[in-house]
Design a protein around this motif. Structure first.
Motif, PDB file in Angstrom:
ATOM      1  N   ARG A 174       7.013  12.996   0.215  1.00 51.18           N
ATOM      2  CA  ARG A 174       7.510  11.994  -0.717  1.00 51.18           C
ATOM      3  C   ARG A 174       9.020  11.898  -0.613  1.00 51.18           C
ATOM      4  NH1 ARG A 174       2.994   9.189  -1.382  1.00 51.18           N
ATOM      5  NH2 ARG A 174       1.379  10.313  -2.498  1.00 51.18           N
ATOM      6  N   HIS A 208      10.245   7.412  -4.191  1.00 57.45           N
ATOM      7  CA  HIS A 208       8.948   7.719  -4.807  1.00 57.45           C
ATOM      8  C   HIS A 208       9.139   8.567  -6.057  1.00 57.45           C
ATOM      9  CE1 HIS A 208       5.165  10.013  -5.234  1.00 57.45           C
ATOM     10  NE2 HIS A 208       4.602   8.893  -4.849  1.00 57.45           N
ATOM     11  N   THR A 237       5.743   2.953  -3.128  1.00 53.28           N
ATOM     12  CA  THR A 237       7.040   2.304  -2.965  1.00 53.28           C
ATOM     13  C   THR A 237       7.013   1.195  -1.919  1.00 53.28           C
ATOM     14  OG1 THR A 237       7.692   4.025  -1.385  1.00 53.28           O
ATOM     15  CG2 THR A 237       8.317   4.346  -3.692  1.00 53.28           C
TER      16      THR A 237
END
Length: 217
Positions: A72, A76, A125
């Motif tokens: 991530r 995010h 995202t």
């Protein structure tokens, strides 16, 4: 590699193939074949393994399965943190929550819960494949022992185009209007079902939502 090497060796010897003949067929030395069979060459290319299996009468098959949490980035994490700030303080919040199956390596990006209810939270995202996204979230909802899924996305031109195109596919699985779901969560209440919530690119703006239904239950 040790397991594959053992199967290759067994198949080769069953067919009375020497290391030399096998090596010639795939362009390797006898010593290289021996190392592969003993699991001593972990970096063997997949195509080379497939060729070696074919020579000894085997067929190599490869598949992917849902695994651990992917890497991530800051965007995010920021999306999750922004959503958390909009929730009522009495709601419980946890990140990287594993699914209940003992051998299930999947996890929710976050979990928000109140009295008698809980929802898995997934942040995207840069959504791009609506079918893969819908399938992945529905499987996690099924296996995750939750009351629904909150899908978080960012209010960008790309996201708006994605949601407009994906609406027919996502609508059945996200029946609650985003603004209604967010409003109920902000009040500390059960959102009433799965919802897609579109958050602004700036924390100073009011949250945007994508309406996929006329209301929720």
């Amino acid at each position: 590699m040790r397991h594959l090497g053992r199967e290759i060796r067994e198949a080769r010897t069953d067919r009375s193939l020497s290391l030399e003949d096998t090596g010639i067929a795939v362009g390797l030395s006898a010593a290289a074949i021996s190392r592969i069979e003993r699991g001593l060459t972990p970096g063997v290319p997949l195509i080379r393994l497939a060729s070696l299996c074919e020579v000894v009468g085997l067929e190599l098959s490869a598949r992917t399965f849902p695994g651990g949490q992917p890497l991530r980035d800051a965007a995010h994490v920021g999306l999750l943190n922004q959503f958390r700030l909009l929730l009522h303080p009495r709601l419980r919040w946890a990140t990287e929550v594993p699914l209940p199956g003992i051998r299930d390596q999947r996890s929710w990006d976050a979990l928000v819960a109140g009295p008698g209810w809980r929802y898995g939270v997934e942040a995207e995202t840069a959504p791009h494949d609506s079918q893969a996204l819908a399938r992945r979230l529905e499987l996690k909802r099924r296996d995750g022992e939750v009351d629904g899924v909150i899908l978080l996305v960012r209010s960008t031109r790309r996201t708006k185009a994605f949601l407009a195109e994906a609406s027919p596919l996502l609508r059945p699985n996200f029946p609650v209007e985003g603004s209604r779901g967010l409003g109920l969560l902000a009040a500390g209440a059960d959102p009433g079902g799965s919802a897609i919530i579109v958050l602004p690119t700036s924390n100073g703006s009011a949250p945007a939502t994508r309406r996929f239904a006329s209301g929720g239950r």
